[in-house]
Every structure is written in C-alpha cells, then in structure tokens.
Write a protein that holds these residues in place. Structure first.
Motif, mmCIF file in Angstrom:
data_model
loop_
_atom_site.group_PDB
_atom_site.id
_atom_site.type_symbol
_atom_site.label_atom_id
_atom_site.label_comp_id
_atom_site.label_asym_id
_atom_site.label_seq_id
_atom_site.Cartn_x
_atom_site.Cartn_y
_atom_site.Cartn_z
ATOM 1 N N LYS A 148 -28.397 12.621 -2.568
ATOM 2 C CA LYS A 148 -27.053 12.998 -2.109
ATOM 3 C C LYS A 148 -26.031 12.893 -3.240
ATOM 4 O O LYS A 148 -25.126 13.731 -3.361
ATOM 5 C CB LYS A 148 -26.639 12.115 -0.940
ATOM 6 C CG LYS A 148 -27.387 12.395 0.361
ATOM 7 C CD LYS A 148 -26.949 11.442 1.450
ATOM 8 C CE LYS A 148 -27.647 11.740 2.775
ATOM 9 N NZ LYS A 148 -27.164 13.009 3.374
ATOM 10 N N LYS B 261 -23.547 11.829 11.752
ATOM 11 C CA LYS B 261 -22.168 12.001 11.324
ATOM 12 C C LYS B 261 -21.285 10.817 11.673
ATOM 13 O O LYS B 261 -20.067 10.936 11.727
ATOM 14 C CB LYS B 261 -21.584 13.292 11.906
ATOM 15 C CG LYS B 261 -22.302 14.545 11.412
ATOM 16 C CD LYS B 261 -21.622 15.801 11.922
ATOM 17 C CE LYS B 261 -22.327 17.042 11.396
ATOM 18 N NZ LYS B 261 -21.687 18.284 11.864
ATOM 19 N N ASP C 271 -18.907 13.715 2.802
ATOM 20 C CA ASP C 271 -20.277 13.403 3.211
ATOM 21 C C ASP C 271 -20.444 11.909 3.453
ATOM 22 O O ASP C 271 -21.040 11.492 4.447
ATOM 23 C CB ASP C 271 -21.261 13.871 2.133
ATOM 24 C CG ASP C 271 -22.708 13.685 2.552
ATOM 25 O OD1 ASP C 271 -23.175 14.441 3.415
ATOM 26 O OD2 ASP C 271 -23.374 12.777 1.999
#
Length: 346
Positions: free
Chosen positions: A140, A227, A80
């Motif tokens: 996150k 991304k 991630d």
C-alpha cells in the motif's frame, strides 16, 4: 463513595462554579464529556473519544525526501489510511515500525524487487502471519509512492503470501472440560461465555460495556470491517450467557469483562490462554477458536447462512463456510437425507 477514575479525563470548575469534564490525550485537543461520570451519555462520549486515533506526527526535518520514512509519513496522511478502522491503523503502524527503523533512510525509488523479497522473507522465517501483514502494508505504501510519482512499479505486489494454518474449532468435549474447570463466577468463565455465546472476536468482546446490554440483547460494535465503518450488531443474550453475566465477577463501572482492578482487559487472548493451560486443554484451544465453535454450533442446530451472518457479522458466504467447516458432517448429512421424500419405488 468510590470515585470513578478514567484515563485522560480531567475536570475543572468554571467561573460559575459548574464542574466541567473533558477528555484529553497529550498533544491533542480537549473533547468535552457531557453528563455525570458513569452515565450512559458520559461513557458513550468517553468511548468515542478513546476510539479517535491521534494523527501521525509531522515528519522530522532531517527525514530525506523520497525516503521510505518520508513516503510512509505521507501515506499516513492519505485517504486510504484514514479510511481504515482504528485497529487496522494500529496494526499497520506495528508492522511498519521495525521496517522504518531498519530501512527508513533508504530511497523508495531505488528499492529493488530483491530487497523487497528479502524484507518479507526475513520476517516470514519465524512469523509468517506478520510477514503477510508487512507485505500488504508495504504494498500500500508503494502504491501511494506510485500515485505520488516517486516510483513506477510496486516491488511488493508480486510477492506470494505465506500459507497459514487455521484456528482450531473447539469441540463440545473441550468446551465442557473448560466449564468444569472454571465455574460460574470466575473471570475466566465470563470471558469464555462472552466469546462462545456472542460469536465475536476477542477485541470486540473486550470492548463490551455494561451499557451495551439492552432489553435482553447486547450491542456489539465490530471494529474489523471494510473502510473503517463500525458494524453494529444486536445479539440476543443466550440463557447460558445470562447466567454468566449474573454470576460475574462485577468489577468496575464500565466494561463487562475487566482485570482484577476493574480496568479494561488488555488481552482477552492471554486470559483464555492461561485458563486453557490450567484446565488441561491443548494449546490449540485459543480464544478465536471459540468464535468458530459458536458458528459451528449454530450450523449444527440448523441456522441458515443469513442467520449465522447476523450473529458473526460476516458479509460473504465464503467466510461463513470457512468458519463452519467443522460443523458436524454426520448430523448434517442425516438431517439432509431425512428431508428427501420417499415415493415407495424399488
């Protein structure tokens, strides 16, 4: 002859007498640089090496297993985090640094929702934008902790975001006032023209290279995309921008906009802020507002949503609408009504 000096670049002469150059940050592997310094081939390799973000240092032995510091270190090694753009990775680290300094020793499994709310609200009292970023990053990290079996819930996921104000869209009068104060040939005017006539973010403008100007267009590598994939655009150079580029100032051999010594500009935002103040404009006129002004003017002159997106790099209609909300309503309405047919009925 002026010698080009670039950070992290070293050179040596091998046993055959050939000069070889390489890029190397402290504690990182060396990256060969082909071609001659200043050439397109050399500078492309140099910029690519600069974009590589150093991997996070290994966790110290004294870090407690399961602590926020240990879990964060694990998150920095996750897919991630690796999929983020370099600028997002830096932003995450900036947001987490004070949190880790204050709470890095605490066990993640014992973090209650009340403590999570207190961490975010303590930042939000003075810096709501940073509070939103901190909440998102810590959420996150907690998701990573859940996936690792350290926690079963996310204490940051349910926290509400702070409502932030929007950047002011420069008016045509404010644009004209800036141009009167900063004529062609000044660094301030060049930075202003790059922002206004490419419609890009300040960070992307600061990275623009002279080698990016090809066949009347300027290549833009956008950093802030999903991304971490660099989004490349080719923006035609408007005549007003062409005049600003020709007038300069030309300092240094690589970047289009630099400091007075030819080094890459550290903060385009600060340069515009100081120029705005000296031009007698209100503080609301910030660098990002020129991006909004660029898109507003495109909308006012009849550009379609897809045409605007081709310049801005936005991928959603909602984002385009948000940026062009200050387009001239009266002018657009007049244009819309004029398109209605008149059948002569009473």
């Amino acid at each position: 002859m002026t010698r080009l000096k670039l950070r992290y670049v070293n050179e040596y002469r091998d046993r055959h007498g050939k000069v070889r150059r390489y890029f190397r940050r402290p504690r990182q592997r060396a990256i060969p640089l082909p071609g001659l310094p200043g050439s397109i081939e050399f500078m492309a390799a140099y910029q690519a090496a600069l974009a590589i973000v150093a991997p996070p240092p290994p966790s110290p032995k004294h870090v407690i297993a399961g602590s926020l510091a240990a879990v964060t270190s694990g998150y920095f090694r996750s897919a991630d985090y690796a999929n983020l753009s370099p600028s997002s990775q830096r932003s995450y680290r900036v947001a987490l640094k004070p949190i880790l300094e204050a709470h890095g020793h605490r066990l993640v499994r014992e973090l209650p929702p009340e403590a999570a709310r207190h961490i975010v609200e303590a930042i939000g009292a003075a810096r709501p934008g940073m509070a939103n970023l901190t909440r998102s990053v810590l959420s996150k990290v907690m998701t990573y902790a859940i996936e690792s079996g350290i926690r079963t819930n996310n204490p940051f996921a349910g926290l509400k975001r702070y409502r932030l104000g929007t950047y002011h869209t420069w008016t045509d009068a404010e644009i004209a006032q800036f141009e009167r104060r900063w004529p062609l040939g000044t660094r301030e005017r060049l930075a202003f023209a790059l922002l206004l006539y490419t419609g890009q973010r300040g960070g992307d403008v600061a990275k623009m290279l002279r080698a990016d100007i090809v066949d009347g267009r300027i290549r833009v590598s956008q950093d802030k995309v999903r991304k971490g994939v660099i989004h490349e655009l080719m923006i035609p150079i408007h005549p007003a921008l062409a005049r600003a580029l020709q007038a300069g100032p030309v300092v240094g051999m690589t970047h289009i906009i630099t400091d007075t010594r030819g080094r890459p500009l550290r903060s385009l935002t600060d340069l515009i802020e100081a120029a705005v103040k000296r031009a007698g404009l209100p503080p609301r006129c910030v660098a990002h507002g020129l991006r909004k002004a660029a898109l507003r003017r495109l909308a006012e002159h009849g550009s379609t949503t897809k045409e605007i997106a081709a310049v801005s790099g936005h991928r959603s209609l909602s984002e385009i609408e948000r940026y062009t909300a200050r387009a001239d309503q009266a002018g657009l309405a007049r244009s819309a009504i004029a398109k209605l047919p008149d059948d002569g009925s009473y």
